[in-house]
Design a protein around this motif. Structure first.
Motif, PDB file in Angstrom:
ATOM      1  N   HIS A   1       0.690  -5.049  -5.681  1.00  0.00           N
ATOM      2  CA  HIS A   1       0.427  -3.927  -5.302  1.00  0.00           C
ATOM      3  C   HIS A   1      -1.230  -3.719  -5.421  1.00  0.00           C
ATOM      4  O   HIS A   1      -2.061  -3.789  -6.241  1.00  0.00           O
ATOM      5  N   ALA A   2      -1.589  -2.966  -3.972  1.00  0.00           N
ATOM      6  CA  ALA A   2      -3.007  -2.716  -3.999  1.00  0.00           C
ATOM      7  C   ALA A   2      -3.181  -1.484  -4.647  1.00  0.00           C
ATOM      8  O   ALA A   2      -2.711  -0.435  -4.274  1.00  0.00           O
ATOM      9  N   VAL A   3      -4.152  -1.705  -5.446  1.00  0.00           N
ATOM     10  CA  VAL A   3      -4.629  -0.451  -6.483  1.00  0.00           C
ATOM     11  C   VAL A   3      -5.793   0.549  -5.642  1.00  0.00           C
ATOM     12  O   VAL A   3      -5.721   1.740  -5.599  1.00  0.00           O
ATOM     13  N   THR A   4      -6.568  -0.231  -5.179  1.00  0.00           N
ATOM     14  CA  THR A   4      -7.785   0.289  -4.348  1.00  0.00           C
ATOM     15  C   THR A   4      -7.903  -0.722  -2.979  1.00  0.00           C
ATOM     16  O   THR A   4      -8.042  -1.902  -3.145  1.00  0.00           O
TER      17      THR A   4
ATOM     18  N   VAL B   1       0.872  -0.996   0.037  1.00  0.00           N
ATOM     19  CA  VAL B   1      -0.134  -0.116   0.042  1.00  0.00           C
ATOM     20  C   VAL B   1       0.991   1.393  -0.107  1.00  0.00           C
ATOM     21  O   VAL B   1       1.860   1.526   0.790  1.00  0.00           O
TER      22      VAL B   1
ATOM     23  N   THR C   1      -2.143   3.942  -4.007  1.00  0.00           N
ATOM     24  CA  THR C   1      -3.131   3.082  -3.793  1.00  0.00           C
ATOM     25  C   THR C   1      -4.357   4.140  -3.202  1.00  0.00           C
ATOM     26  O   THR C   1      -4.265   5.139  -2.652  1.00  0.00           O
TER      27      THR C   1
ATOM     28  N   ARG D   1      -7.190   4.625  -1.146  1.00  0.00           N
ATOM     29  CA  ARG D   1      -7.448   4.266   0.307  1.00  0.00           C
ATOM     30  C   ARG D   1      -8.745   4.796   0.713  1.00  0.00           C
ATOM     31  O   ARG D   1      -8.945   5.784   1.351  1.00  0.00           O
TER      32      ARG D   1
ATOM     33  N   LEU E   1     -10.504  -5.301  -2.173  1.00  0.00           N
ATOM     34  CA  LEU E   1      -9.140  -5.128  -2.614  1.00  0.00           C
ATOM     35  C   LEU E   1      -8.589  -5.346  -4.124  1.00  0.00           C
ATOM     36  O   LEU E   1      -8.859  -6.443  -4.643  1.00  0.00           O
TER      37      LEU E   1
ATOM     38  N   ALA F   1      -6.070  -5.366  -6.963  1.00  0.00           N
ATOM     39  CA  ALA F   1      -4.584  -5.285  -7.051  1.00  0.00           C
ATOM     40  C   ALA F   1      -3.933  -5.499  -8.447  1.00  0.00           C
ATOM     41  O   ALA F   1      -4.570  -6.078  -9.508  1.00  0.00           O
TER      42      ALA F   1
END
Length: 322
Positions: A314-317, A277, A281, A283, A308, A310
């Motif tokens: 990598h977490a995009v949202t 994150v 990201t 958040r 989530l 990804a």
């Protein structure tokens, strides 16, 4: 220019195109979606299923003293709205959407429409909007594009009226054929990054008088807004998000770990992992506002139900379920 002045004089917005004749024709459905950014179907959902979901709303409103449980029009009793759960949190807590989408007739319609098993994303809004107290204000609730707040989750918005919603009651209004242009939100104007006034041409607005059994589906980048209720009854609707199960669906599940720069999640479907994150990201908090990176361990906790999206690790949202 104010946001109010961007809207054609209401109810002068043009009618939505009805898509019923396109059912069963994949190419025609796809072409309409690409051209307009929505499908609007008349009376395609099982009325019994819609009525059962409406009954769940009415039970809660009657318990709160807001309506007579057996009133077919859900007229507002006039009881004070102090403490009223405008986001219908009791329905969120009991996940009232699940029995509805699991009804065989409802499931079957969406399976045929999508040509795939429906994957329901638990981003759900239960709308039981009382009559507006101040009728001098703009009728626009909040003009927005869902895609701005849900990067990496290419869902279709699914808005379902649970009762008749005419021009007085309000309902949903969208801007046609603006879903393939640039994102209209203003990233320099946090925390909600509203769409600036003047961004939507007046001649793009569309709406209809809605009936139980109707369903309006929109591209995640189609600008839209609810319209303030100028009737004497509650406006009842639900909106939820859906994808095809074979698409690049997000992980829906529970956090098992939260670090300043990463989260670990276990998905309901067995997918799991640790995802980075960072500042890129998105958040999102329960209030719709973006959570500062430094507040991550304060606002997200192990056990939280989240969604989530990804790109590899990598977490995009990252956002709560609701």
């Amino acid at each position: 220019m104010s946001q109010e002045s961007t809207v054609a004089p209401f109810p002068g917005a043009a009618e939505l195109k009805v898509s019923n004749e396109l059912l069963g024709d994949r190419a025609a459905l796809d072409a309409a979606w690409e051209r307009d950014g929505y499908w609007f179907f008349r009376e395609v959902l099982d009325r019994g299923a819609v009525g059962r979901l409406r009954g769940v709303y009415m039970d809660l409103l009657a318990e709160l003293g807001m309506v007579d449980r057996d009133d077919p029009h859900a007229r507002y009793t006039g009881k004070s709205l102090e403490g009223f759960p405008f986001r219908m949190d009791p329905l969120s807590e009991r996940k009232a959407w699940k029995p509805f989408v699991q009804e065989p007739a409802v499931h079957g319609f969406f399976e045929r429409l999508l040509g795939d098993e429906p994957f329901w994303i638990p981003t759900v809004e239960y709308r039981a909007s009382p009559p507006a107290a101040d009728r001098t204000r703009s009728r626009l609730d909040y003009v927005h594009q869902d895609g701005f707040y849900n990067k990496g989750i290419p869902f279709r918005i699914c808005w379902i009226p649970l009762a008749e919603i005419d021009a007085e009651v309000g309902g949903l209004m969208l801007a046609e054929a603006l879903h393939r242009g640039p994102i209209l939100h203003d990233p320099a104007n946090p925390p909600l990054y509203p769409i600036p006034g003047g961004a939507i041409p007046e001649d793009r607005w569309r709406r209809a008088s809605y009936r139980p059994g109707d369903v309006l589906m929109m591209d995640l980048n189609t600008p839209h807004t609810g319209l303030a209720n100028h009737s004497d009854r509650f406006r009842l609707s639900m909106d939820i998000r859906v994808m095809g199960a074979s698409e690049n669906t997000p992980i829906v599940g529970r956090l098992t770990g939260v670090e300043p720069d990463a989260v670990t999640i276990t998905g309901d479907d067995g997918r799991s992992g640790r995802f980075r994150v960072d500042a890129a990201t998105y958040r999102r908090g329960l209030d719709g506002k973006e959570i500062p990176l430094t507040d991550m361990p304060l606002r997200f906790k192990p056990g939280d139900e989240v969604i989530l999206a990804a790109d590899r690790d990598h977490a995009v949202t990252l956002r709560p379920q609701h």
